[in-house]
Design an enzyme around this catalytic site. Structure first.
Site, PDB file in Angstrom:
ATOM      1  N   GLU A  19      73.783 -65.222  94.100  1.00 42.68           N
ATOM      2  CA  GLU A  19      74.305 -65.439  92.481  1.00 42.68           C
ATOM      3  C   GLU A  19      75.052 -66.292  91.324  1.00 42.68           C
ATOM      4  O   GLU A  19      75.965 -66.075  92.500  1.00 42.68           O
ATOM      5  CB  GLU A  19      73.939 -63.982  91.618  1.00 42.68           C
ATOM      6  N   ASP A  74      57.187 -80.087  79.154  1.00 46.27           N
ATOM      7  CA  ASP A  74      56.487 -78.821  80.509  1.00 46.27           C
ATOM      8  C   ASP A  74      55.747 -80.242  81.100  1.00 46.27           C
ATOM      9  O   ASP A  74      54.591 -80.563  80.677  1.00 46.27           O
ATOM     10  CB  ASP A  74      55.245 -77.505  80.352  1.00 46.27           C
ATOM     11  N   ARG A 131      57.624 -75.682  97.287  1.00 48.25           N
ATOM     12  CA  ARG A 131      57.084 -75.254  95.746  1.00 48.25           C
ATOM     13  C   ARG A 131      58.024 -74.643  94.317  1.00 48.25           C
ATOM     14  O   ARG A 131      59.069 -73.778  95.235  1.00 48.25           O
ATOM     15  CB  ARG A 131      56.224 -74.318  96.281  1.00 48.25           C
TER      16      ARG A 131
END
Ligand code: DSN
Length: 415
Positions: A56, A200, A235
């Site tokens: 993180e 996008d 992906r």
């Protein structure tokens, strides 16, 4: 730790993976416009020990110790993406395209803010304001439409819609649009309304990376993408922006909307981006477009009507009413013949999203296998014959064609 090969540890999953490898390698022509095949080096990175660790935070500023090599990998991915797209800032942590768009919106908007996006049935995406999606639920979306005559997004419609709705942010970028994104019109609309510009580019990212489709930078504020479509990578999602938004974007990804990054996926993205810097990458992307145009011509010769009359990109949208059938019927007939596409609404479609009047057909995956224009013209004939019901013979010819263009080396023993 004892090593258990997958075949021993879990024969059922092993078997499913072998079957899927066989399906991809030798069972059907993959023509879903959003799918592609990654290099084995990408598979290797994704299946690595980076899956074992929490990381993180961001390079140099993590919440856990021991992230030195994770920093190396994330920095490589970020720098490569900056180099390829000319972006000032990149966040490579979004797990997928939807998560990238979620964080992108929240980096600059608050609940209830006004956004202008495309009509979903005109090629947009669920995260561009559809009521069933978080985007339509949280923000106040209005839409711009495709011109019914030209079946393209036209400047006047976009600028008019922006004047009328006075949005805080304007979204462009499409999932089923066979033409270039008309960036000039969005620039003009944003100037008039002082809106944030977001696009996008998930579908055309590879074409943008190769300089074949116009690049929204340096003018755009935020550019989101997935990394696994034309870009041909692992992906996942990615957000690029100008430097002034860097902190807001990073905060909107972590801690606002995600926890620990999937660092094995980030490694896969880094490797994919490295491969996109190779000299032959531009040729590959140009071949995708040349193949889509050969497919378009072949389909038209076979009596298919194509939305907007053709394509500039990696996909065509065929209006199946020109063959007296629905998109659903065509998808099923083609699948039976070994040709995998998806049913898709066409602009001003009178049928529902579950039935549709169209099919979307893309060329990135077949281009990765090495097919060129002559094969795509032949595939157009196969599609024509398959929808006429010549299922068995077409399936045999599909298998022969796949055999001529193998995908993975040693596919028998890998997955
Ligand atoms: N599911 C993708 C597509 O097929 O276009 C969009 O996210």
């Amino acid at each position: 730790m004892q090593h258990h090969p997958l075949s021993d540890a879990d024969p059922e999953v092993h078997n499913a993976l072998k079957n899927e490898m066989n399906r991809q390698e030798s069972d059907s022509l993959e023509m879903i416009a959003s799918e592609n095949f990654v290099n084995q080096a990408v598979l290797e990175a994704q299946g690595s020990v980076l899956t074992n660790k929490y990381a993180e935070g961001y390079p140099g500023n993590r919440y856990y110790a021991g992230c030195e090599y994770h920093d190396d990998v994330e920095n490589l991915a970020r720098e490569r993406a900056k180099d390829i797209f000319g972006a000032e800032h990149v966040n490579v942590q979004p797990h997928a395209g939807s998560q990238a768009n979620f964080a992108a919106y929240f980096s600059v908007l608050e609940k209830g803010d006004r956004v202008l996006g495309p009509v979903l049935a005109h090629g947009g995406h669920l995260t561009h304001g559809h009521p069933v999606n978080f985007s339509g639920h949280i923000f106040d979306f209005d839409t711009y439409a495709i011109d019914e005559e030209t079946e393209r997004f036209e400047r006047d419609e976009i600028v008019e819609a922006a004047r009328e709705h006075d949005p805080d942010l304007i979204v462009s970028g499409y999932s089923a649009y066979p033409r270039e994104i008309p960036f000039d019109a969005f620039r003009e609309a944003a100037e008039e309304t002082d809106a944030v510009l977001m696009t996008d580019i998930a579908h055309v990212a590879g074409l943008v990376a190769a300089g074949i489709h116009e690049n929204p930078f340096p003018d755009w504020d935020i550019v989101t993408t997935t990394t696994h479509k034309t870009l041909r990578g692992a992906r996942g999602g990615m957000i690029m922006s100008r430097e002034g938004l860097a902190e807001d974007i990073d905060r909107a990804v972590f801690p606002f909307s995600q926890g620990g990054p999937l660092m094995h996926q980030v490694a896969g993205k880094a490797v994919s981006l490295r491969l996109a810097q190779e000299r032959d990458y531009r040729e590959y992307q140009q071949q995708i477009v040349d193949n889509a145009q050969a497919l378009a011509e072949g389909l038209q010769e076979n009596g298919f009507r194509l939305v907007s009359g053709g394509t500039d990109v990696h996909l065509v949208l065929a209006d199946m009413s020109s063959k007296d059938m629905t998109g659903k019927e065509a998808e099923s007939l083609l699948e039976d013949a070994g040709i995998v596409v998806n049913k898709n609404m066409i602009p001003y479609d009178e049928r529902s999203a579950k039935v549709t009047s169209g099919v979307r057909i893309g060329t990135p995956a077949l281009t990765t296998r090495g097919m060129e224009e002559s094969e795509l013209r032949y595939v157009a004939d196969l599609i024509g014959r398959a929808v006429n019901g010549e299922t068995d013979r077409v399936r045999e010819e599909v298998e022969d064609l796949l055999h001529e263009f193998p995908l993975y080396e040693d596919a028998e023993n890998s997955y």
